[in-house]
Design a protein around this motif. Structure first.
Motif, PDB file in Angstrom:
ATOM      1  N   ILE A  72      35.763  43.698  86.703  1.00 52.02           N
ATOM      2  CA  ILE A  72      35.036  42.450  87.044  1.00 52.02           C
ATOM      3  C   ILE A  72      35.643  41.983  88.565  1.00 52.02           C
ATOM      4  O   ILE A  72      35.176  41.569  89.403  1.00 52.02           O
ATOM      5  CB  ILE A  72      35.488  41.357  86.026  1.00 52.02           C
ATOM      6  CG1 ILE A  72      34.716  41.469  84.740  1.00 52.02           C
ATOM      7  CG2 ILE A  72      35.227  39.718  86.497  1.00 52.02           C
ATOM      8  CD1 ILE A  72      35.026  40.587  83.501  1.00 52.02           C
ATOM      9  N   ARG A 108      30.839  41.333  84.475  1.00 46.23           N
ATOM     10  CA  ARG A 108      31.248  40.978  83.148  1.00 46.23           C
ATOM     11  C   ARG A 108      30.177  40.795  82.349  1.00 46.23           C
ATOM     12  O   ARG A 108      30.217  41.362  81.220  1.00 46.23           O
ATOM     13  CB  ARG A 108      31.662  39.228  83.511  1.00 46.23           C
ATOM     14  CG  ARG A 108      32.261  38.891  82.021  1.00 46.23           C
ATOM     15  CD  ARG A 108      32.592  37.492  82.142  1.00 46.23           C
ATOM     16  NE  ARG A 108      33.549  37.279  82.748  1.00 46.23           N
ATOM     17  CZ  ARG A 108      33.916  36.624  84.180  1.00 46.23           C
ATOM     18  NH1 ARG A 108      32.581  36.246  84.837  1.00 46.23           N
ATOM     19  NH2 ARG A 108      35.088  36.388  84.401  1.00 46.23           N
ATOM     20  N   ARG A 152      31.102  39.327  90.347  1.00 45.32           N
ATOM     21  CA  ARG A 152      32.301  39.181  89.059  1.00 45.32           C
ATOM     22  C   ARG A 152      31.132  38.990  87.794  1.00 45.32           C
ATOM     23  O   ARG A 152      31.489  39.490  86.844  1.00 45.32           O
ATOM     24  CB  ARG A 152      33.147  38.205  89.316  1.00 45.32           C
ATOM     25  CG  ARG A 152      34.277  38.847  90.256  1.00 45.32           C
ATOM     26  CD  ARG A 152      35.530  37.588  90.442  1.00 45.32           C
ATOM     27  NE  ARG A 152      36.208  38.217  91.600  1.00 45.32           N
ATOM     28  CZ  ARG A 152      36.301  37.479  92.501  1.00 45.32           C
ATOM     29  NH1 ARG A 152      35.514  36.487  93.154  1.00 45.32           N
ATOM     30  NH2 ARG A 152      37.475  37.860  93.336  1.00 45.32           N
ATOM     31  N   GLU A 153      30.422  38.037  87.869  1.00 42.86           N
ATOM     32  CA  GLU A 153      29.811  37.594  86.756  1.00 42.86           C
ATOM     33  C   GLU A 153      28.700  38.763  86.270  1.00 42.86           C
ATOM     34  O   GLU A 153      28.574  38.901  85.064  1.00 42.86           O
ATOM     35  CB  GLU A 153      28.843  36.427  86.981  1.00 42.86           C
ATOM     36  CG  GLU A 153      28.202  35.782  86.009  1.00 42.86           C
ATOM     37  CD  GLU A 153      29.216  35.606  84.530  1.00 42.86           C
ATOM     38  OE1 GLU A 153      28.645  35.749  83.614  1.00 42.86           O
ATOM     39  OE2 GLU A 153      30.405  34.986  84.852  1.00 42.86           O
ATOM     40  N   GLU A 156      31.539  35.905  93.271  1.00 43.03           N
ATOM     41  CA  GLU A 156      31.539  35.354  92.214  1.00 43.03           C
ATOM     42  C   GLU A 156      30.151  35.931  91.433  1.00 43.03           C
ATOM     43  O   GLU A 156      30.504  36.155  90.137  1.00 43.03           O
ATOM     44  CB  GLU A 156      31.564  33.696  92.128  1.00 43.03           C
ATOM     45  CG  GLU A 156      32.995  33.041  92.465  1.00 43.03           C
ATOM     46  CD  GLU A 156      34.087  33.776  91.748  1.00 43.03           C
ATOM     47  OE1 GLU A 156      33.860  33.808  90.423  1.00 43.03           O
ATOM     48  OE2 GLU A 156      35.195  34.118  92.219  1.00 43.03           O
TER      49      GLU A 156
END
Length: 258
Positions: free
Chosen positions: A114, A227, A223-224, A220
């Protein structure tokens, strides 16, 4: 009484000089003060640093080499190894096909990848971005050719780790990667379902979201996306375990009625 006297007379063993050197160098290696592939100081330099003989230094280096932390190169010196081969690496190499470990590996990858996706979005250079794209399209090519996509899948994640410009992200994937890619036919957790076109098409759609976020420089979002991808992999694996349990129960019932 005799045992009490023996206890009072016990003298704590002082560590060997070579053990002291091993401990100090091991800390430097694990802390990244000596990077993978980097040459260690010469025997003479280490002798001066630690105030010990060359024999002690050689004994310490032999111990580090046996542990897989350094490797001597004829005529060149002693170098830190390129890949992790410590207890953690040995565990990953010897973990077999236990389902619980597969889920544990995916959990570790969540913690690692992530952040690596977020860092790649802001730190990547043009060549590293191209490498991520090449791995993505190689996955697509293999999928269309009905060939195993595992190596391209791992290459995609590894290229992202490389784009963090932090070598430890790459090292961690070098330990975990192949066994953590369920669509790789060489993985002990691979199944016909994992190798199906529908399953891998789903992976590729998730890869595209990650790629787009990194290319756009949106940390971000990257990362999402990572994830979501790895969390979905966890869920898919749990569903496969449940399906296996159901199949076993049905088989037992069918055998009992025969």
């Amino acid at each position: 009484m005799a045992s009490d006297m023996a206890t009072s007379l016990k003298v704590e063993r002082k560590p060997k000089l070579s053990e002291t050197v091993v401990t100090a160098l091991r800390k430097q290696l694990h802390a990244g003060e000596i990077l993978p592939g980097q040459k260690l100081p010469t025997e003479g330099q280490l002798t001066e640093t630690f105030g010990v003989s060359r024999t002690v230094i050689r004994e310490a280096l032999a111990k580090l080499a046996a542990d897989g932390l350094v490797e001597p190169r004829q005529g060149a010196g002693v170098f830190a190894t390129e890949h992790i081969s410590t207890m953690f690496g040995a565990l990953a190499a010897d973990m077999g096909a236990k389902d619980s470990i597969a889920l544990n590996v995916l959990e570790v990858r969540l913690a690692i990848e992530i952040e690596s996706a977020g860092l790649a979005a802001v730190r990547r250079n043009a060549a590293q971005e191209a490498a991520i794209q090449e791995a993505f399209f190689e996955f697509e090519r293999l999928l269309l050719a009905s060939e195993p996509t595992g190596p391209a899948d791992l290459a995609f994640h590894r290229a992202i780790a490389s784009a963090t410009n932090n070598p430890f992200y790459v090292e961690m994937l070098d330990v975990l990667g192949r066994r953590a890619i369920p669509c790789d036919v060489t993985s002990p957790w691979s199944t016909e379902l994992a190798q199906s076109d529908v399953y891998q098409r789903g992976l590729q759609r998730e890869h595209l979201v990650i790629l787009n976020a990194i290319t756009a420089g949106e940390a971000e979002a990257a990362r999402e996306a990572m994830r979501a991808h790895l969390s979905a992999s966890q869920q898919r694996y749990r569903e496969r375990l449940h399906a296996r349990q159901v199949f076993y129960a049905d088989s037992v019932r069918a055998a009992a009625t025969e």
